[in-house]
Design a protein around this motif. Structure first.
Motif, PDB file in Angstrom:
ATOM      1  N   PHE A 273       0.818  -1.210   0.000  1.00 17.21           N
ATOM      2  CA  PHE A 273       0.000   0.000   0.000  1.00 17.21           C
ATOM      3  C   PHE A 273       0.852   1.260   0.000  1.00 17.21           C
ATOM      4  O   PHE A 273       2.008   1.264   0.408  1.00 17.21           O
ATOM      5  CB  PHE A 273      -0.932   0.012   1.223  1.00 17.21           C
ATOM      6  N   TYR A 274       0.242   2.353  -0.482  1.00 13.11           N
ATOM      7  CA  TYR A 274       0.766   3.701  -0.326  1.00 13.11           C
ATOM      8  C   TYR A 274      -0.035   4.398   0.775  1.00 13.11           C
ATOM      9  O   TYR A 274      -1.225   4.130   0.957  1.00 13.11           O
ATOM     10  CB  TYR A 274       0.621   4.504  -1.616  1.00 13.11           C
ATOM     11  N   GLY A 275       0.624   5.333   1.479  1.00 13.67           N
ATOM     12  CA  GLY A 275      -0.041   6.092   2.524  1.00 13.67           C
ATOM     13  C   GLY A 275       0.471   5.761   3.907  1.00 13.67           C
ATOM     14  O   GLY A 275      -0.260   5.862   4.894  1.00 13.67           O
ATOM     15  N   VAL A 276       1.749   5.395   4.011  1.00 11.47           N
ATOM     16  CA  VAL A 276       2.276   4.902   5.287  1.00 11.47           C
ATOM     17  C   VAL A 276       2.252   5.967   6.377  1.00 11.47           C
ATOM     18  O   VAL A 276       1.985   5.656   7.544  1.00 11.47           O
ATOM     19  CB  VAL A 276       3.698   4.315   5.103  1.00 11.47           C
ATOM     20  N   HIS A 277       2.505   7.237   6.049  1.00 13.95           N
ATOM     21  CA  HIS A 277       2.478   8.262   7.091  1.00 13.95           C
ATOM     22  C   HIS A 277       1.086   8.386   7.703  1.00 13.95           C
ATOM     23  O   HIS A 277       0.939   8.508   8.933  1.00 13.95           O
ATOM     24  CB  HIS A 277       2.926   9.612   6.523  1.00 13.95           C
ATOM     25  N   ALA A 278       0.055   8.354   6.852  1.00 16.00           N
ATOM     26  CA  ALA A 278      -1.316   8.431   7.367  1.00 16.00           C
ATOM     27  C   ALA A 278      -1.632   7.229   8.248  1.00 16.00           C
ATOM     28  O   ALA A 278      -2.300   7.354   9.282  1.00 16.00           O
ATOM     29  CB  ALA A 278      -2.300   8.520   6.201  1.00 16.00           C
ATOM     30  N   ARG A 279      -1.142   6.060   7.855  1.00 16.41           N
ATOM     31  CA  ARG A 279      -1.386   4.863   8.646  1.00 16.41           C
ATOM     32  C   ARG A 279      -0.662   4.936   9.989  1.00 16.41           C
ATOM     33  O   ARG A 279      -1.219   4.558  11.039  1.00 16.41           O
ATOM     34  CB  ARG A 279      -0.949   3.621   7.868  1.00 16.41           C
ATOM     35  N   LEU A 280       0.564   5.420   9.992  1.00 13.69           N
ATOM     36  CA  LEU A 280       1.308   5.568  11.240  1.00 13.69           C
ATOM     37  C   LEU A 280       0.589   6.527  12.184  1.00 13.69           C
ATOM     38  O   LEU A 280       0.455   6.258  13.388  1.00 13.69           O
ATOM     39  CB  LEU A 280       2.727   6.059  10.954  1.00 13.69           C
TER      40      LEU A 280
END
Length: 357
Positions: A273-280
């Motif tokens: 997936f893309y969007g790791v900062h939002a997930r963190l």
């Protein structure tokens, strides 16, 4: 909570993540999906609700570097045999990198390194603790463990279940190699044509290794970041006063500072997936919300760790999840104690009660 309990932040709005391979058939046994040139995505079978674990093959000279292996089972070994002949083209395995000590990640590392006469790569603490836990296989449950779960409020049936299940960790792990190559936080090494940097985190395990390749814009996250489920963060009888949740929250912040927002994340479970900062950010906010609910609960009346499940989990906890749920509850309670927001008191029967400070 990784391995079965509902996501800690199920009630919060999830960030929108981008799954670039959602229209691509996920790899079956022996098959692979090419993520980037020289990077293959394979899946190995697991029992239980997760169903599978993602493992990765990185082109490495005349062979392949494998990242994580799956658990030691007949089905997983057969899936690897099919992959060796099929997706990996009969080329040798040059090294086996394991992100952390849990059996679904390290289970077949000893089998694979012996089969191909190659080296296991791990962080030191993960390797040593795995050796320690495997050595408990077949032992009787220790008195420290019995006291620990009695203090948590377990009844005799639950403690008998703990006795019966203790020492099973090593059953999912092929005999470990007697030597390994240590990986360290911040270290960069070459795999094939690309450099990969080790970024470690803890809380889910003692020194979990993630791998980042700037040239390919890829981040192999193991269990340190999962897109749809949350990783188990628990206190165990071996370190009853530990504060793994603080370690975990600090690790989430460290990862956000270490990798770019636009990196493609390759997790151990669910899909790339893309969007790791939002997930963190979402994971950290979920834990903080839990801590707030927990503090409110123990301000109403003193409670044991088993009394706060309703403040933390979105579904009832049965016997099969009792150990993980207790470990997670204690992780949150110990975090509150560390922040000066809770106090623990043990009664004459050896049971620990928590109240707001």
């Amino acid at each position: 909570m990784h391995d079965g309990v509902e996501d800690i932040s199920a009630e919060l709005r999830r960030p929108k993540l981008d799954y670039p391979f959602e229209t691509v058939p996920t790899p079956g046994a022996g098959d692979a999906v090419e993520i980037a040139p020289g990077v293959l995505w394979l899946r190995q079978p697991l029992g239980g609700p997760l169903g599978f674990i993602n493992v990765w093959a990185l082109a490495d000279g005349e062979g392949w570097c494998i990242v994580d292996t799956g658990m030691q089972t007949r089905e997983t070994a057969q899936a690897w045999r099919e992959a060796f002949k099929g997706a990996l083209g009969g080329k040798p395995i040059t090294r086996v990198i394991v992100t952390h000590l849990h059996p679904d990640h390290i289970g077949l590392a000893g089998w694979m390194t012996r089969k191909f006469q190659c080296r296991l790569w791990m962080t030191r603490l993960e390797y040593i603790q795995c050796r320690m836990l495997v050595a408990d296989t077949g032992r009787e449950a220790p008195e420290d463990g019995l006291r620990f779960y009695k203090a948590a409020g377990w009844d005799e049936d639950a403690i008998d279940n703990y006795r019966a299940r203790f020492g099973g960790f090593g059953k999912g792990i092929y005999q470990l190699p007697d030597s390994y190559r240590r990986m360290s936080d911040g270290e960069t090494f070459r795999i094939g044509e690309h450099d990969w940097t080790v970024i470690t985190g803890n809380g889910h395990s003692p020194d979990h290794a993630c791998l980042w390749c700037p040239a390919l814009n890829l981040f192999i996250s193991g269990d340190q970041v999962l897109p749809r489920i949350s990783s188990n963060v628990s206190v165990f009888p071996t370190e009853p006063d530990g504060d793994p949740l603080t370690d975990w929250l600090e690790s989430l912040a460290k990862l956000k500072a270490s990798i770019p927002a636009g990196v493609l994340t390759l997790p151990a479970h669910n899909d790339p997936f893309y969007g790791v900062h939002a997930r963190l950010d979402h994971l950290a906010a979920g834990h903080e919300r839990q801590l707030g609910r927990l503090e409110k609960s123990i301000s109403e009346a003193p409670k044991r760790s088993i009394d706060v499940f309703g403040s933390l989990f979105a579904r009832p906890i049965g016997p099969e999840l009792m150990g993980m749920a207790t470990g997670e509850s204690l992780a949150h309670l110990n975090c509150l104690i560390g922040r000066g927001r809770a106090v623990a008191e043990t009664d004459a029967d050896g049971v620990t009660w928590y109240r707001a400070a």
